[in-house]
Design a protein around this motif. Structure first.
Motif, mmCIF file in Angstrom:
data_model
loop_
_atom_site.group_PDB
_atom_site.id
_atom_site.type_symbol
_atom_site.label_atom_id
_atom_site.label_comp_id
_atom_site.label_asym_id
_atom_site.label_seq_id
_atom_site.Cartn_x
_atom_site.Cartn_y
_atom_site.Cartn_z
ATOM 1 N N SER A 95 28.070 37.323 34.784
ATOM 2 C CA SER A 95 27.991 38.016 36.063
ATOM 3 C C SER A 95 27.916 39.508 35.742
ATOM 4 N N ALA A 96 27.473 40.271 36.714
ATOM 5 C CA ALA A 96 27.380 41.724 36.530
ATOM 6 C C ALA A 96 28.010 42.391 37.744
ATOM 7 N N SER A 103 32.329 48.225 30.769
ATOM 8 C CA SER A 103 33.458 47.352 30.438
ATOM 9 C C SER A 103 33.006 45.899 30.488
ATOM 10 N N ILE A 104 33.733 45.049 29.797
ATOM 11 C CA ILE A 104 33.529 43.608 29.909
ATOM 12 C C ILE A 104 34.892 42.949 30.067
ATOM 13 N N GLN A 105 34.910 41.850 30.780
ATOM 14 C CA GLN A 105 36.113 41.036 30.900
ATOM 15 C C GLN A 105 35.744 39.670 31.454
ATOM 16 N N SER A 106 36.613 38.734 31.187
ATOM 17 C CA SER A 106 36.443 37.392 31.726
ATOM 18 C C SER A 106 37.228 37.306 33.024
ATOM 19 N N ALA A 107 36.600 36.730 34.037
ATOM 20 C CA ALA A 107 37.247 36.612 35.344
ATOM 21 C C ALA A 107 37.235 35.147 35.781
ATOM 22 N N PRO A 108 38.383 34.627 36.165
ATOM 23 C CA PRO A 108 38.447 33.228 36.594
ATOM 24 C C PRO A 108 37.890 33.042 38.006
ATOM 25 N N HIS A 159 33.688 33.618 34.778
ATOM 26 C CA HIS A 159 32.624 34.619 34.833
ATOM 27 C C HIS A 159 32.813 35.556 33.647
ATOM 28 N N LEU A 160 31.797 35.650 32.828
ATOM 29 C CA LEU A 160 31.775 36.615 31.742
ATOM 30 C C LEU A 160 31.157 37.872 32.350
ATOM 31 N N ASP A 161 32.022 38.764 32.771
ATOM 32 C CA ASP A 161 31.606 39.874 33.623
ATOM 33 C C ASP A 161 31.293 41.133 32.825
ATOM 34 N N VAL A 162 30.127 41.707 33.112
ATOM 35 C CA VAL A 162 29.683 42.956 32.518
ATOM 36 C C VAL A 162 29.692 43.995 33.635
#
Length: 163
Positions: A24-25, A86-91, A107-110
């Motif tokens: 996801s972005a 930034s990047i982070q994983s979001a449930p 979601h592998l968020d960028v």
């Protein structure tokens, strides 16, 4: 490392076809004075979070973030840097979408850094959201935000202030 492992293990990481997770972005949108950020009340998460969405097969995640900001807020935000902020994983919890069950996934968020005028009227899509608003950086980390997003908001703000 988590992102690279995910890409190595799965063929389809850019669409919702991957039921375990997908890219996801999103956008960390600040006002010109760098005192507020924009948040959207996300229905599935039942709380306030920065705007963003699914890649939907698009490889250019900056383009995805820009599209999602416009769809979710009505703003044409200025991209401050084309590099990943930034990047982070979001449930994402299991939910019903368009009459079908969507299982819990990641979601592998960028995230990209953007700026917008906090005086421009905001709009939102009521099929995904219950509102959109500007909040102070202090509000962005309080209990009105989604539980999992508070530390992420804190990280984004700290990075901005410490530049």
């Amino acid at each position: 490392e988590q992102y690279l492992n995910f890409i190595d293990k799965f063929d389809d990481v850019l669409t919702r076809n991957n039921v375990f997770g997908h890219f996801s972005a999103s956008a960390f949108i600040v006002n010109k004075e760098r005192t507020k950020m924009l948040v959207v009340y996300h229905v599935i998460n039942d709380g306030w979070i920065y705007p963003g969405g699914h890649a939907e097969g698009e490889e250019n995640l900056l383009s995805v973030a820009v599209r999602e900001v416009e769809e979710e807020t009505g703003l044409k935000a200025k991209v401050l840097n084309e590099e990943i902020y930034s990047i982070q994983s979001a449930p994402v919890k299991g939910h019903i979408k368009k009459g079908k069950y969507v299982s819990a996934h990641l979601h592998l968020d960028v995230v990209y850094l953007m700026e917008a005028d906090d005086k421009i009227p905001l709009v939102y899509r009521d099929d995904e959201s219950k509102g959109v608003k500007w909040v102070s950086f202090e509000e962005a980390t309080d209990e009105t935000m989604c539980d999992f997003i508070r530390p992420i908001h804190k990280k984004l703000i700290k990075k901005l202030i410490n530049k």
